[in-house]
Scaffold this motif. Structure first.
Motif: not given
Ligand code: CA
Length: 460
Positions: A34-51, A211-222
């Motif tokens: 699981i990779i949970y990538l959460m960036v900081d203060d990016m708006g709903w409309g800041d990415a191309g796929c959101y307009g 480093r952890h490619k061989g095991e189940p990992f949870f990576l929280y990218l804040a």
């Protein structure tokens, strides 16, 4: 003889998997990374796929083409620390420990950052108990160095980044935290600007995966971009734009984080982890500025960061998992950060412990109907600017401002800008939402609800 033994062994394994991981009985891989990538203060409309029309986000857009893009996902709160507290605990703002960026300790007036306590259960603790290797990098915000709330005490095996949110504003800092030790960045000593912290954080993210490619990992990218201060090594292609300087930096920060998302996705492919890894991409709260008529960072919504309107709470959310999550789909199912803990437990077979307010939205992520999401209530509260509460219930959004007792009701199906208050026409809906708000709020000793003196004076 051998083949019977092998068959019995496989049958036993199958029964074991079905018992332990009922969500994935009969389908492999049973336990994705699981990779949970959460960036900081990016708006709903800041990415191309959101307009977004101006900021280049090819990798976020590709993630949306290869996964499902959600239009109605909400942060835990409209600012950083409480949103992260909701994410980590699965409890909404009426219950979670941290309700604001700073709270009161030892009486009114002493504002301090409040840490998670030993009894607060995080999603990382639950995944670690279930056998996952857990890592976090970027900005934590839920505990200072000398508290029980640091990442290594809240379920994370490995940690690299900023504990303190104010510290995270300094991109050319001369130290970060690596687990419980200060990690010096000597290249930034005495005001030098050789090491841009996001680049180190992005590199650490990729290194953790290797480093952890061989095991189940949870990576929280804040990740800390695109939060201010507005400092970035390169303005990319935006230097010549006829925009205010901060807009150019914001755009360059978004493009920079997009570039590193691209590096991360390429690494997953290279290591053969593409189909074994579910990737979430989102922001921790709404856009910090509207940048109207130029970047329109909050999309078609009212308000911005630190408001209970949609612009403060609604965030981009994309989920990608090849073969499991439908590619190129757009979903308007409403869910929020309180749902992440139960969802990740559902996904991995981890056991939910303690009280959580969210529900598993795994069926929704896997493309199955989940009508209960439109009938349950999602809840937020806010203490800065006077105590406020907000609820989304199906198409309805209720917003109560205690300072004047006013309750506003909006029908998001016809009014996503929250411009027309229809509370007077729907007293039954208002009554239900008010009752829910009253029940949802459990007082916190660190965030006292204060009734403004002016209101009391008027009553006399
Ligand atoms: Ca934030």
């Amino acid at each position: 003889m051998k083949s019977i033994f092998v068959r019995l062994l496989l049958l036993g394994l199958g029964v074991f998997c079905a018992l332990v991981y009922p969500s994935f009985a009969g389908s492999a891989p049973a336990r994705p990374n699981i990779i949970y990538l959460m960036v900081d203060d990016m708006g709903w409309g800041d990415a191309g796929c959101y307009g977004q029309k101006h900021i280049q986000t090819p990798n976020i857009d590709r993630l949306a083409r290869e996964g499902t893009r959600f239009t109605d996902v909400y942060a835990g709160a409209s600012v950083c620390a409480p949103s992260r507290s909701v994410l980590m605990t699965g409890q909404h703002l009426g219950h979670t420990r941290i309700r604001g960026n700073s709270g009161m300790v030892g009486g009114v007036g002493q504002q301090r950052r409040i840490p998670l306590e030993p009894g607060d259960v995080t999603v990382a603790m639950l995944l670690k108990q279930a056998g996952y290797t857990t890592g976090i990098t970027g900005k934590w915000g839920l505990g200072e160095p000398d508290t029980a709330g640091i990442p290594n005490k809240k379920g994370f095996d490995e940690w690299f980044g900023y504990l303190n949110q104010q510290h995270a504003h300094t991109y050319y800092t001369d130290y970060l935290w690596k687990n419980t030790e200060r990690f010096p960045l000597t290249g930034n000593l005495n005001g030098q600007t050789n090491l841009y912290s996001h680049d180190l954080i992005a590199d650490w993210s990729l290194d953790f995966v290797k480093r952890h490619k061989g095991e189940p990992f949870f990576l929280y990218l804040a990740w800390t971009l695109p939060h201010g201060k507005y400092v970035v090594p390169s303005l990319e292609t935006y230097g010549d734009k006829d925009w205010p300087h901060d807009f150019k930096v914001h755009a360059a920060m978004v493009t920079r984080l997009d570039r590193d998302l691209g590096r991360l996705m390429a690494l997953l492919k290279e290591l053969g982890l593409d189909e074994k890894t579910i990737v979430f991409f989102c922001s921790d709260n709404g856009g910090v500025a509207r940048r109207e008529g130029v970047l329109d960072s909050v999309g078609p919504f009212r308000g911005q960061k630190a408001a209970q309107y949609e612009g403060g709470l609604r965030v981009p959310m994309i989920v990608r998992w090849p073969g499991k999550v439908a590619a190129g789909q757009v979903s308007s199912a409403p869910w929020y950060f309180a749902d992440v803990l139960p969802t990740l437990c559902d996904l991995t077979g981890a056991k939910v412990a303690g009280k959580v307010d969210g529900v598993s939205v795994l069926p929704t992520i896997l493309g199955r109907a989940q009508p209960e999401l439109s009938t349950r209530m999602m809840y937020w509260e806010q203490y800065s600017g006077g105590f406020q509460q907000a609820v989304r219930w199906g198409k309805w959004k209720g917003h109560q401002v205690a300072a004047d007792g006013k309750f506003a009701l909006y029908d998001l199906s016809t009014d996503q800008m929250e411009a027309r208050d229809v509370a007077a026409q729907h007293p039954d809906v208002v009554k239900r939402l008010r009752e829910f708000m009253t029940a949802a709020h459990v007082p916190s000793p660190n965030w006292l609800v204060k009734v403004p003196a002016a209101k009391k004076a008027k009553k006399k």
